[in-house]
Design a protein around this motif. Structure first.
Motif, PDB file in Angstrom:
ATOM      1  N   SER A  70       0.912  -1.187  -0.099  1.00 20.48           N
ATOM      2  CA  SER A  70       0.032   0.166  -0.144  1.00 20.48           C
ATOM      3  C   SER A  70       0.990   1.114   0.101  1.00 20.48           C
ATOM      4  O   SER A  70       1.771   1.172   0.869  1.00 20.48           O
ATOM      5  N   ASN A  71       0.633   2.230  -0.927  1.00 23.57           N
ATOM      6  CA  ASN A  71       1.448   3.630  -0.788  1.00 23.57           C
ATOM      7  C   ASN A  71       0.833   4.488   0.097  1.00 23.57           C
ATOM      8  O   ASN A  71       1.392   5.309   0.355  1.00 23.57           O
ATOM      9  N   ARG A  72      -0.319   4.078   0.687  1.00 23.34           N
ATOM     10  CA  ARG A  72      -1.009   5.279   1.544  1.00 23.34           C
ATOM     11  C   ARG A  72      -0.733   4.976   2.942  1.00 23.34           C
ATOM     12  O   ARG A  72      -0.808   5.742   3.780  1.00 23.34           O
ATOM     13  N   MET A  73      -0.701   3.748   3.185  1.00 25.35           N
ATOM     14  CA  MET A  73      -0.854   3.226   4.692  1.00 25.35           C
ATOM     15  C   MET A  73       0.251   3.847   5.514  1.00 25.35           C
ATOM     16  O   MET A  73       1.661   3.905   4.970  1.00 25.35           O
ATOM     17  N   ILE A  88       1.310  -4.206   3.003  1.00 26.12           N
ATOM     18  CA  ILE A  88       2.453  -3.937   3.422  1.00 26.12           C
ATOM     19  C   ILE A  88       2.650  -2.431   3.271  1.00 26.12           C
ATOM     20  O   ILE A  88       2.327  -2.108   2.069  1.00 26.12           O
ATOM     21  N   SER A  89       2.962  -1.603   4.068  1.00 26.99           N
ATOM     22  CA  SER A  89       3.200  -0.126   3.923  1.00 26.99           C
ATOM     23  C   SER A  89       4.386  -0.004   3.324  1.00 26.99           C
ATOM     24  O   SER A  89       5.536  -0.405   3.823  1.00 26.99           O
ATOM     25  N   ARG A  90       4.346   0.614   1.914  1.00 29.83           N
ATOM     26  CA  ARG A  90       5.490   1.194   1.476  1.00 29.83           C
ATOM     27  C   ARG A  90       6.378   2.148   2.271  1.00 29.83           C
ATOM     28  O   ARG A  90       7.648   1.961   2.442  1.00 29.83           O
ATOM     29  N   LYS A  91       5.448   3.276   2.653  1.00 29.26           N
ATOM     30  CA  LYS A  91       5.968   4.502   3.541  1.00 29.26           C
ATOM     31  C   LYS A  91       7.024   3.878   4.790  1.00 29.26           C
ATOM     32  O   LYS A  91       7.997   4.291   4.850  1.00 29.26           O
ATOM     33  N   HIS A  93       8.017   1.087   5.287  1.00 24.10           N
ATOM     34  CA  HIS A  93       9.283   0.329   5.245  1.00 24.10           C
ATOM     35  C   HIS A  93      10.364   0.897   4.352  1.00 24.10           C
ATOM     36  O   HIS A  93      11.571   0.487   4.349  1.00 24.10           O
ATOM     37  N   PHE A  94      10.097   1.833   3.946  1.00 28.32           N
ATOM     38  CA  PHE A  94      11.207   2.784   3.344  1.00 28.32           C
ATOM     39  C   PHE A  94      11.909   3.515   4.660  1.00 28.32           C
ATOM     40  O   PHE A  94      13.091   3.525   4.526  1.00 28.32           O
ATOM     41  N   ILE A  95      11.399   3.755   5.492  1.00 26.14           N
ATOM     42  CA  ILE A  95      11.936   4.155   6.757  1.00 26.14           C
ATOM     43  C   ILE A  95      12.539   3.136   7.677  1.00 26.14           C
ATOM     44  O   ILE A  95      13.434   3.152   8.068  1.00 26.14           O
ATOM     45  N   PHE A  96      11.958   1.817   7.667  1.00 29.92           N
ATOM     46  CA  PHE A  96      12.229   0.870   8.409  1.00 29.92           C
ATOM     47  C   PHE A  96      12.307  -0.558   7.545  1.00 29.92           C
ATOM     48  O   PHE A  96      11.656  -1.523   7.833  1.00 29.92           O
ATOM     49  N   PRO A  97      13.019  -0.453   6.662  1.00 30.74           N
ATOM     50  CA  PRO A  97      13.298  -1.514   5.780  1.00 30.74           C
ATOM     51  C   PRO A  97      13.586  -3.007   6.212  1.00 30.74           C
ATOM     52  O   PRO A  97      13.146  -4.104   5.886  1.00 30.74           O
ATOM     53  N   ASP A  98      14.284  -3.026   7.355  1.00 33.51           N
ATOM     54  CA  ASP A  98      14.521  -4.020   8.082  1.00 33.51           C
ATOM     55  C   ASP A  98      13.333  -4.846   8.749  1.00 33.51           C
ATOM     56  O   ASP A  98      13.388  -6.079   9.258  1.00 33.51           O
ATOM     57  N   THR A 135       7.184   3.893  15.455  1.00 31.71           N
ATOM     58  CA  THR A 135       6.662   5.285  14.916  1.00 31.71           C
ATOM     59  C   THR A 135       7.661   6.082  14.292  1.00 31.71           C
ATOM     60  O   THR A 135       9.045   6.148  14.872  1.00 31.71           O
ATOM     61  N   HIS A 136       7.145   7.118  13.578  1.00 34.41           N
ATOM     62  CA  HIS A 136       8.153   8.089  12.995  1.00 34.41           C
ATOM     63  C   HIS A 136       7.187   9.297  12.812  1.00 34.41           C
ATOM     64  O   HIS A 136       5.910   9.178  12.303  1.00 34.41           O
ATOM     65  N   PRO A 137       7.772  10.575  13.076  1.00 37.58           N
ATOM     66  CA  PRO A 137       7.082  11.716  13.012  1.00 37.58           C
ATOM     67  C   PRO A 137       6.396  11.840  11.501  1.00 37.58           C
ATOM     68  O   PRO A 137       5.055  12.247  11.416  1.00 37.58           O
ATOM     69  N   SER A 138       7.267  11.428  10.334  1.00 36.63           N
ATOM     70  CA  SER A 138       6.456  11.592   9.057  1.00 36.63           C
ATOM     71  C   SER A 138       5.352  10.612   8.749  1.00 36.63           C
ATOM     72  O   SER A 138       4.844  10.830   7.671  1.00 36.63           O
ATOM     73  N   LEU A 139       5.167   9.709   9.667  1.00 37.43           N
ATOM     74  CA  LEU A 139       4.027   8.681   9.418  1.00 37.43           C
ATOM     75  C   LEU A 139       2.926   9.171  10.060  1.00 37.43           C
ATOM     76  O   LEU A 139       1.675   8.429  10.143  1.00 37.43           O
ATOM     77  N   ARG A 140       2.890  10.362  11.087  1.00 38.85           N
ATOM     78  CA  ARG A 140       2.109  10.304  12.051  1.00 38.85           C
ATOM     79  C   ARG A 140       0.797  11.047  11.092  1.00 38.85           C
ATOM     80  O   ARG A 140       0.837  11.677  10.183  1.00 38.85           O
ATOM     81  N   LYS A 141      -0.555  10.669  11.913  1.00 40.10           N
ATOM     82  CA  LYS A 141      -1.568  11.292  11.294  1.00 40.10           C
ATOM     83  C   LYS A 141      -1.580  12.583  11.961  1.00 40.10           C
ATOM     84  O   LYS A 141      -0.915  13.123  12.801  1.00 40.10           O
TER      85      LYS A 141
END
Ligand SMILES: [Zn+2]
Ligand SMILES: [Zn+2]
Length: 197
Positions: A70-73, A88-91, A93-98, A135-141
């Motif tokens: 999912s590109n939006r999740m 699976i969220s792309r966003k 796992h770009f931050i946490f690929p492992d 969690t990561h700030p750029s993922l926050r709602k």
């Protein structure tokens, strides 16, 4: 370009969050799915991983789901029972690929346990899957509450109400300091904006 002082302060508050929660600082552009399309395993590879984990941990008994990105999740992943679908969220796992194998394992447990109940937790422990994603700030709602430091004016967007929190910039040695206790400035809860004096 950050125009207003307010925006700059909000961004600074996010940076303090990074420090406070010992999170990893990654700039927004580094996580754009368009710029790094090859960084994550293909959906086909995820299917292979599913088969491996299914064999390793579940005696091959899990019904094979559809697995897609999912590109939006903004959370790590999800499982939809009616569709037997793992997203699976792309966003994320770009931050946490492992974390991708961990996310898949977590969602695989949801095939048999919908909620994070005791049975789910026991399975997570057994197969070494996390209960909670990072969690990561750029993922926050969008924040529900906006707190402000009464001394320096730093803004702290938050999802939940905070009681005993003080400004990360003003407080000594990163400990709670009542002199810099955060004040609720705005509430966006229930979709309405309420300002506090
Ligand atoms: Zn879950
Ligand atoms: Zn402050």
């Amino acid at each position: 370009m950050l125009t207003s002082r307010k925006q700059q302060l909000a961004v600074r508050a996010l940076n303090y969050d990074l420090f406070e929660n010992a999170q990893i600082a990654i700039s927004e552009q580094e996580i754009s799915p368009k710029e790094q399309p090859a960084a994550l395993p293909s959906a086909e590879t995820l299917q292979h991983l599913f088969n491996r984990f299914n064999f390793l941990y579940f005696n091959g008994k899990l019904a094979r789901p559809v697995i897609e990105y999912s590109n939006r999740m903004t959370c790590a992943g999800s499982y939809t029972p009616v569709k037997n679908l793992i997203k699976i969220s792309r966003k994320y796992h770009f931050i946490f690929p492992d974390e991708i194998e961990d996310t898949l394992k977590h969602e695989m447990i949801h095939i048999i346990h919908f909620n994070h109940n005791a049975a789910f937790k026991a399975e997570a422990k057994r197969i070494g899957a996390s209960l909670r994603a990072k969690t990561h700030p750029s993922l926050r709602k969008q924040p529900k509450y906006l707190y402000v430091c009464p001394s320096c004016g730093l803004e702290y967007p938050r999802q939940k109400k905070v009681r005993m929190s003080s400004c990360g910039s003003c407080s000594k040695r990163g400990k709670f300091d009542p002199g810099f206790k955060l004040k609720l400035a705005k509430s966006f809860a229930a979709g309405r904006e309420i300002s506090y004096a």
